[in-house]
Scaffold this motif. Structure first.
Motif, PDB file in Angstrom:
ATOM      1  N   THR A 270       1.131  -1.140  -0.020  1.00  0.00           N
ATOM      2  CA  THR A 270       0.245   0.484  -0.285  1.00  0.00           C
ATOM      3  C   THR A 270       0.287   1.207   0.155  1.00  0.00           C
ATOM      4  N   ALA A 271       1.815   1.296   0.749  1.00  0.00           N
ATOM      5  CA  ALA A 271       2.835   2.240   0.879  1.00  0.00           C
ATOM      6  C   ALA A 271       3.208   2.738  -0.413  1.00  0.00           C
ATOM      7  N   ALA A 272       4.162   1.350  -1.241  1.00  0.00           N
ATOM      8  CA  ALA A 272       5.034   1.569  -2.355  1.00  0.00           C
ATOM      9  C   ALA A 272       3.747   2.373  -3.349  1.00  0.00           C
ATOM     10  N   GLY A 273       2.261   1.419  -2.734  1.00  0.00           N
ATOM     11  CA  GLY A 273       1.221   2.155  -4.080  1.00  0.00           C
ATOM     12  C   GLY A 273       1.189   3.569  -4.423  1.00  0.00           C
ATOM     13  N   ARG A 274       1.725   3.882  -2.758  1.00  0.00           N
ATOM     14  CA  ARG A 274       0.880   5.553  -2.890  1.00  0.00           C
ATOM     15  C   ARG A 274       2.287   6.608  -3.256  1.00  0.00           C
ATOM     16  N   LEU A 275       3.419   5.860  -2.982  1.00  0.00           N
ATOM     17  CA  LEU A 275       4.264   6.780  -3.127  1.00  0.00           C
ATOM     18  C   LEU A 275       4.405   6.746  -4.912  1.00  0.00           C
ATOM     19  N   ALA A 276       4.209   5.698  -5.206  1.00  0.00           N
ATOM     20  CA  ALA A 276       4.544   6.077  -6.879  1.00  0.00           C
ATOM     21  C   ALA A 276       2.910   6.953  -7.771  1.00  0.00           C
ATOM     22  N   GLY A 277       2.224   7.117  -6.415  1.00  0.00           N
ATOM     23  CA  GLY A 277       0.955   7.396  -7.517  1.00  0.00           C
ATOM     24  C   GLY A 277       1.140   9.110  -6.804  1.00  0.00           C
ATOM     25  N   LEU A 278       2.290   9.136  -6.400  1.00  0.00           N
ATOM     26  CA  LEU A 278       2.327  10.770  -6.174  1.00  0.00           C
ATOM     27  C   LEU A 278       3.814  10.838  -7.167  1.00  0.00           C
ATOM     28  N   GLY A 279       4.569  10.109  -7.835  1.00  0.00           N
ATOM     29  CA  GLY A 279       5.936  10.284  -8.035  1.00  0.00           C
ATOM     30  C   GLY A 279       6.633  10.250  -7.989  1.00  0.00           C
ATOM     31  N   LEU A 280       6.776   9.337  -6.985  1.00  0.00           N
ATOM     32  CA  LEU A 280       7.938   9.186  -6.557  1.00  0.00           C
ATOM     33  C   LEU A 280       8.840   7.880  -7.155  1.00  0.00           C
ATOM     34  N   THR A 281      10.258   8.018  -7.265  1.00  0.00           N
ATOM     35  CA  THR A 281      11.127   7.286  -7.600  1.00  0.00           C
ATOM     36  C   THR A 281      11.174   6.274  -6.530  1.00  0.00           C
ATOM     37  N   VAL A 282      10.770   4.705  -6.497  1.00  0.00           N
ATOM     38  CA  VAL A 282      11.673   3.804  -4.912  1.00  0.00           C
ATOM     39  C   VAL A 282      12.920   2.956  -5.681  1.00  0.00           C
ATOM     40  N   LEU A 283      13.635   2.786  -5.388  1.00  0.00           N
ATOM     41  CA  LEU A 283      14.974   2.144  -5.404  1.00  0.00           C
ATOM     42  C   LEU A 283      15.107   1.617  -4.086  1.00  0.00           C
ATOM     43  N   ASP A 284      14.487  -0.487  -4.136  1.00  0.00           N
ATOM     44  CA  ASP A 284      14.990  -1.016  -3.122  1.00  0.00           C
ATOM     45  C   ASP A 284      15.803  -2.122  -3.431  1.00  0.00           C
ATOM     46  N   GLY A 285      16.191  -2.675  -2.324  1.00  0.00           N
ATOM     47  CA  GLY A 285      16.359  -4.479  -2.886  1.00  0.00           C
ATOM     48  C   GLY A 285      18.274  -3.954  -2.131  1.00  0.00           C
ATOM     49  N   PRO A 286      18.935  -5.121  -2.232  1.00  0.00           N
ATOM     50  CA  PRO A 286      20.316  -4.954  -1.736  1.00  0.00           C
ATOM     51  C   PRO A 286      21.319  -4.321  -2.635  1.00  0.00           C
ATOM     52  N   GLY A 287      21.042  -4.167  -3.887  1.00  0.00           N
ATOM     53  CA  GLY A 287      22.158  -3.237  -5.057  1.00  0.00           C
ATOM     54  C   GLY A 287      21.826  -1.840  -4.247  1.00  0.00           C
ATOM     55  N   THR A 288      20.878  -1.707  -3.204  1.00  0.00           N
ATOM     56  CA  THR A 288      20.720   0.200  -3.747  1.00  0.00           C
ATOM     57  C   THR A 288      21.031   1.234  -2.948  1.00  0.00           C
ATOM     58  N   LYS A 289      22.511   0.402  -1.969  1.00  0.00           N
ATOM     59  CA  LYS A 289      23.195   0.695  -0.879  1.00  0.00           C
ATOM     60  C   LYS A 289      24.300   1.785  -1.730  1.00  0.00           C
ATOM     61  N   VAL A 290      24.122   3.190  -0.555  1.00  0.00           N
ATOM     62  CA  VAL A 290      24.989   4.146  -1.736  1.00  0.00           C
ATOM     63  C   VAL A 290      26.035   3.986  -0.852  1.00  0.00           C
ATOM     64  N   THR A 291      27.107   3.999  -1.966  1.00  0.00           N
ATOM     65  CA  THR A 291      28.545   3.743  -1.941  1.00  0.00           C
ATOM     66  C   THR A 291      28.434   4.851  -1.828  1.00  0.00           C
TER      67      THR A 291
END
Length: 398
Positions: free
Chosen positions: A185-206
């Protein structure tokens, strides 16, 4: 000890104010609250300050009992044997009992470039700097929010709702605490706001540069402003004062919240680590722990044995802009249920929670000793066998 008992509270956040107010129920107790700034900061509102919908400041006259002496200043050292605290002004204040409620802030930024180019928002001043930096950018400038916990999600949603181009970099799961149904539900709402969500193990900031964010999977994201919400840190006051702390710097206490070094020192809120197993960071927990810390002090003053802390977590709420939120119901062991409230109803519950976090302080100021909270948590079981797992969970949901 003199006939009058002097209690000093270090820290004027949810825990410190609650403790100070509750201590005033005894007329032979003098309470001094020491805080670096002259106004109360409802930290639940800091993401709104960044987004421009709230100033995140409340006058202490609204939340602090009239009998509490407020000292604006920073404590630089606790002299536990001498029972006094030293301030940056070089003044000293003596005490019979001390409540250690210094709260928490941003983690030390160890990722290359983060300390130089990323903006934390864990304090009022930090959030104000982010607000100023945003105001200086065109609306089309790409903004990156680092951290998939509640603070990161709330900040990213607030900005996206106001038309900003926002990418949320989770570095793992999106709000790990949430039940998978609520997370969707949270992910759907964020997408509806036009927000790009990057999740998963490869998304750690280096790495962070002046105009980009690099991820572990090799991607490089353009970013004119990078907001850092990942991790947390606590002031090193206890460690610098020679007191026992956990690895994160929280004051080690027993289950009554009394320091393992000195029964005259009691801790509350994010800076407390009872039995080395801290509670999940939240305004709700801070207020409850502040009340319990005050009760511990009051018991000790009259020679009674303090009770162990007992606290259950009924819910956690994450706002998704001004128009929606996820209000996640929880089991008594602080794990998410399948049951949650989303959308506008969730937003109303979130706003009620924010308002009540301040109202509880006001009510306690007017009627000391009145604050109560849900008990019957699973802490004994955690202490027996799940210490490491529970501690890791507390870190994930911070």
């Amino acid at each position: 000890m003199s006939e009058n008992t002097e209690v000093v509270v270090i820290g004027g956040g949810y825990a410190g104010v609650m403790a100070a107010n509750r201590l005033t129920q005894r007329h032979d107790v003098t309470v001094t609250l020491i805080n670096p700034r002259p106004a109360f900061v409802p930290r639940l509102r800091l993401h709104q300050l960044v987004g421009g919908s709230h100033d995140a400041v409340v006058d202490y006259r609204e939340v602090l009992a009239g009998g509490v002496r407020l000292v604006t200043g920073s404590v630089t050292r606790i002299d536990a044997p001498g029972r006094e605290v030293e301030l940056a002004s070089e003044d000293t204040i003596g005490y019979d009992y001390l409540v250690y409620a210094v709260g928490s802030g941003s983690a030390e930024l160890r990722v290359p470039g983060a300390a130089e180019f990323a903006y934390p928002i864990a304090t009022l001043e930090a959030a104000q700097r982010v607000r100023s930096a945003l105001d200086a950018l065109p609306a089309s400038a790409p903004v990156t929010v680092v951290g998939g916990g509640p603070t990161g999600v709330e900040t990213a949603a607030e900005l996206a709702e106001r038309g900003r181009r926002v990418t949320l970099v989770c570095g793992g799961d999106l709000v790990p605490y949430l039940h998978p149904r609520a997370r969707r539900t949270a992910a759907g709402r964020l997408a509806g706001l036009g927000l790009t969500v990057l999740d998963g193990p490869g998304t750690k900031v280096t790495a962070v540069t002046r105009d980009a964010v690099r991820l572990a999977d090799g991607r490089e994201l353009p970013s004119e402003l990078t907001v850092w919400t990942a991790g947390f840190g606590v002031p090193d006051l206890a460690a610098q004062s020679g007191m026992s702390t956990d690895a994160a710097g929280r004051l080690l206490t027993d289950e009554t919240l009394t320091s393992v070094d000195d029964e005259r020192v009691v801790a509350a809120g994010d800076s407390a680590a009872p039995s080395g197993l801290p509670f999940r960071m939240s305004a709700y927990a801070a207020g409850c722990l502040g009340a319990h810390a005050a009760d511990t002090v009051l018991h000790r003053i009259v020679g009674e044995r303090p009770a162990p802390v007992d606290l259950s977590f009924p819910a956690m709420c994450v706002s998704l802009g001004r128009g929606a939120a996820v209000f996640q119901l929880a089991h008594k062991d602080d794990t998410a249920m399948r049951l949650y409230v989303g959308g506008r109803a969730g937003a109303k519950l979130k706003e009620i929670s924010c308002n009540f976090s301040v109202k509880h302080l006001t009510d306690e100021a007017r009627k000391p000793g009145s604050h109560s909270w849900p008990k019957g948590g699973k802490r004994r079981e955690l202490l027996r066998g799940g210490r490491a797992e529970a501690s890791a969970a507390a870190e994930r949901t911070a």
